[in-house]
Design an enzyme around this catalytic site. Structure first.
Site, PDB file in Angstrom:
ATOM      1  N   HIS A 103       0.886  -1.179   0.000  1.00  0.00           N
ATOM      2  CA  HIS A 103       0.000   0.000   0.000  1.00  0.00           C
ATOM      3  C   HIS A 103       0.923   1.229   0.000  1.00  0.00           C
ATOM      4  O   HIS A 103       1.981   1.203   0.645  1.00  0.00           O
ATOM      5  CB  HIS A 103      -0.822   0.127   1.284  1.00  0.00           C
ATOM      6  CG  HIS A 103      -1.833  -0.933   1.533  1.00  0.00           C
ATOM      7  ND1 HIS A 103      -1.539  -2.098   2.168  1.00  0.00           N
ATOM      8  CD2 HIS A 103      -3.162  -0.979   1.279  1.00  0.00           C
ATOM      9  CE1 HIS A 103      -2.644  -2.832   2.281  1.00  0.00           C
ATOM     10  NE2 HIS A 103      -3.642  -2.178   1.738  1.00  0.00           N
ATOM     11  N   ASP A 106       2.109   2.112   3.393  1.00  0.00           N
ATOM     12  CA  ASP A 106       3.010   1.162   4.093  1.00  0.00           C
ATOM     13  C   ASP A 106       4.457   1.527   3.820  1.00  0.00           C
ATOM     14  O   ASP A 106       5.326   1.322   4.657  1.00  0.00           O
ATOM     15  CB  ASP A 106       2.941  -0.284   3.548  1.00  0.00           C
ATOM     16  CG  ASP A 106       1.582  -0.892   3.466  1.00  0.00           C
ATOM     17  OD1 ASP A 106       0.740  -0.547   4.294  1.00  0.00           O
ATOM     18  OD2 ASP A 106       1.404  -1.741   2.571  1.00  0.00           O
TER      19      ASP A 106
HETATM   20  C1  XUL Z   1      -8.064  -6.354   4.128  1.00  0.00           C
HETATM   21  C2  XUL Z   1      -7.218  -6.793   3.004  1.00  0.00           C
HETATM   22  C3  XUL Z   1      -6.294  -5.766   2.452  1.00  0.00           C
HETATM   23  C4  XUL Z   1      -6.173  -5.794   0.975  1.00  0.00           C
HETATM   24  C5  XUL Z   1      -5.346  -4.677   0.397  1.00  0.00           C
HETATM   25  O1  XUL Z   1      -8.871  -7.353   4.648  1.00  0.00           O
HETATM   26  O2  XUL Z   1      -7.255  -7.927   2.608  1.00  0.00           O
HETATM   27  O3  XUL Z   1      -5.049  -5.950   3.054  1.00  0.00           O
HETATM   28  O4  XUL Z   1      -5.619  -7.003   0.532  1.00  0.00           O
HETATM   29  O5  XUL Z   1      -5.812  -3.427   0.736  1.00  0.00           O
END
Ligand code: XUL
Ligand code: CO
Length: 442
Positions: A103, A106
């Site tokens: 992300h 992150d």
């Molecule tokens: C949340 C989830 C996230 C997504 C990416 O449950 O799975 O980590 O994979 O935003």
């Protein structure tokens, strides 16, 4: 450069099923050819940045427990982000999986305003590009975090305030550009807080229209910058909101059809999201292939007794074999992969626990692949299914599907026809075929 994982060798070796070395693969043999493809190319493993490097093990009842020295430096957020990234890429090199996922928030710290956050992100995308070049680790997908900051409390694209829609659009614009620059093979949009807590304050129809509009903006931008990867929605039924709009594959399929997004957007299916939605993981995969929207997988596992998103590492070959079978039967992962969106338990505090978790997860999926390939090769399941639908190859079946029959013509047919003879579904016999493949796959 500081070495963070000093107790782990430079590369986790493959030693085979009889090895007792806890830091070796017993089933994942990257170069072994299975069903015509190298294991590495079938499984396309990715390590996720958020659970493995950006978290300290805190839960809603208590503080972090994990030994993560790279998270310590609050006085120098960009310096800390660089340390974190050095730790992550040291881990990737040693584990030897081909991909990673992140992300935006992150990898780079949130600044005082959007401009500062974006400047931090640009610095860390450069840093990531250098690490990827040095190590050869590739990007399976990037994604924007549109749910952690309090500004997104009422959602992003589905927010009642268009300024938040704009903020989310700005973040996705920058993150999609970065994913493109880093050679990402997909771009994921998990619907973070796109859902509602109470209908008393929610205009459902309006929020779904906003979400449809948002996706069109993302599709337009993807084409404008020449990003050839897939855009992926990640279904989840609830958590954090009481009702998430991207509930499951079927709900996403309906959304894509209603908003004319078919062919442009696919799905990233997560095991524990499927099970929270009351589905088997294999069901969600089969539903996605049937709808033509399969994209990628977030590999993890739920807990049979817990009704929330526990994100364990997968350990059950029995559970994963039917899912791998659906993936093979559907034609494989394509540009998708198996991303370990999985986290250690809070008591797994040692740094090298991260290795044991990923080795176990990779071995589990590799063994499930071997069993699934054996099932495919054996042909027993395929034969039984073909036999079950054999009637549809006959004259009546063809005429019905070609639209050459009516309710009345079928009534007339049935008045003349012999009583239909039911056949056995053979479920237990077929389950024994699966059990045999799990036992014998080596
Ligand atoms: C949340 C989830 C996230 C997504 C990416 O449950 O799975 O980590 O994979 O935003
Ligand atoms: Co996920």
């Amino acid at each position: 450069m500081t070495e963070f994982f000093t107790t782990v060798p430079d590369r986790i070796p493959y030693e085979g099923p009889d090895s007792d070395n806890p830091l070796a693969f017993r089933w994942y043999d990257a170069d072994r050819v299975v069903a015509g493809r190298r294991m590495e190319d079938h499984l396309r493993f990715a390590v996720c940045y958020w659970h493995s490097f950006a978290s300290d093990g805190a839960d809603i009842f208590g503080e972090g427990t994990w030994d993560r020295p790279w998270l310590d430096d609050a006085s120098d957020p960009l310096g800390a982000a660089r340390h974190k990234m050095a730790a992550a890429f040291e881990f990737f090199e040693k584990l030897g999986q081909p991909y990673w996922c992140f992300h935006d928030r992150d990898i780079a710290p949130e600044g005082a305003d959007f401009a500062e956050s974006d400047a931090n992100f640009a610095v860390m995308v450069d840093e990531a590009a250098a690490h990827m070049e040095r190590t050869g680790t590739r990007l399976l997908w990037g994604t924007a975090n549109l749910f952690s900051n309090r500004r997104f409390q009422a959602g992003a694209a589905t927010n009642p305030d268009p300024e938040l829609f704009a903020y989310a659009a700005a973040q996705v614009c920058q993150c999609l550009d970065a994913t493109h620059r880093l050679g990402g093979e997909n771009y994921v949009l998990w619907g973070g807080r796109e859902g509602y807590e109470t209908l008393l304050n929610t205009d459902l129809a309006r929020e779904l229209d906003q979400l449809g509009r948002f996706f069109h903006l993302v599709v337009e931008h993807k084409h404008a910058i020449g990003f050839e990867g897939k855009l992926l929605i990640e279904p989840k039924p609830f958590e954090p909101t009481k009702h998430q709009y991207d509930f499951d594959v079927a709900a996403v399929h309906a959304f894509l059809q209603k908003y004319d997004l078919m062919g442009e957007v696919h799905v990233n299916i997560e095991v524990n999201h499927a099970t929270l939605g009351g589905h088997d993981f294999a069901h969600e995969i089969a539903a996605a292939f049937a709808a033509g929207i399969f994209g990628s997988i977030d590999a993890n596992a739920g807990d049979d007794r817990l009704g929330w998103d526990v994100d364990r590492f997968p350990v059950s070959v029995e559970q994963m074999t039917p899912a791998m079978f659906e993936i093979l039967r559907g034609g494989g992962l394509g540009s998708g992969g198996l991303n370990f969106d999985a986290k250690l338990r809070r008591q797994s505090i040692a740094r090298d626990d991260l290795f044991h978790a990923h080795i176990g997860g990779m071995d589990t999926m590799a063994r499930a692949l071997l069993a699934a390939a054996m099932l495919l090769d054996d042909g027993g399941l395929k034969g039984a299914r073909t036999e079950r639908y054999r009637g549809w190859e006959g004259d009546l079946g063809r005429r019905i599907m070609a639209g050459d029959e009516s309710l009345e013509s079928l009534r007339d047919h049935t008045l003349e026809a012999a009583e239909p003879q039911p056949l056995s579904g053979r479920q237990e016999q077929l389950e024994n075929l699966v059990a045999r493949a799990v036992e014998r796959a080596r």
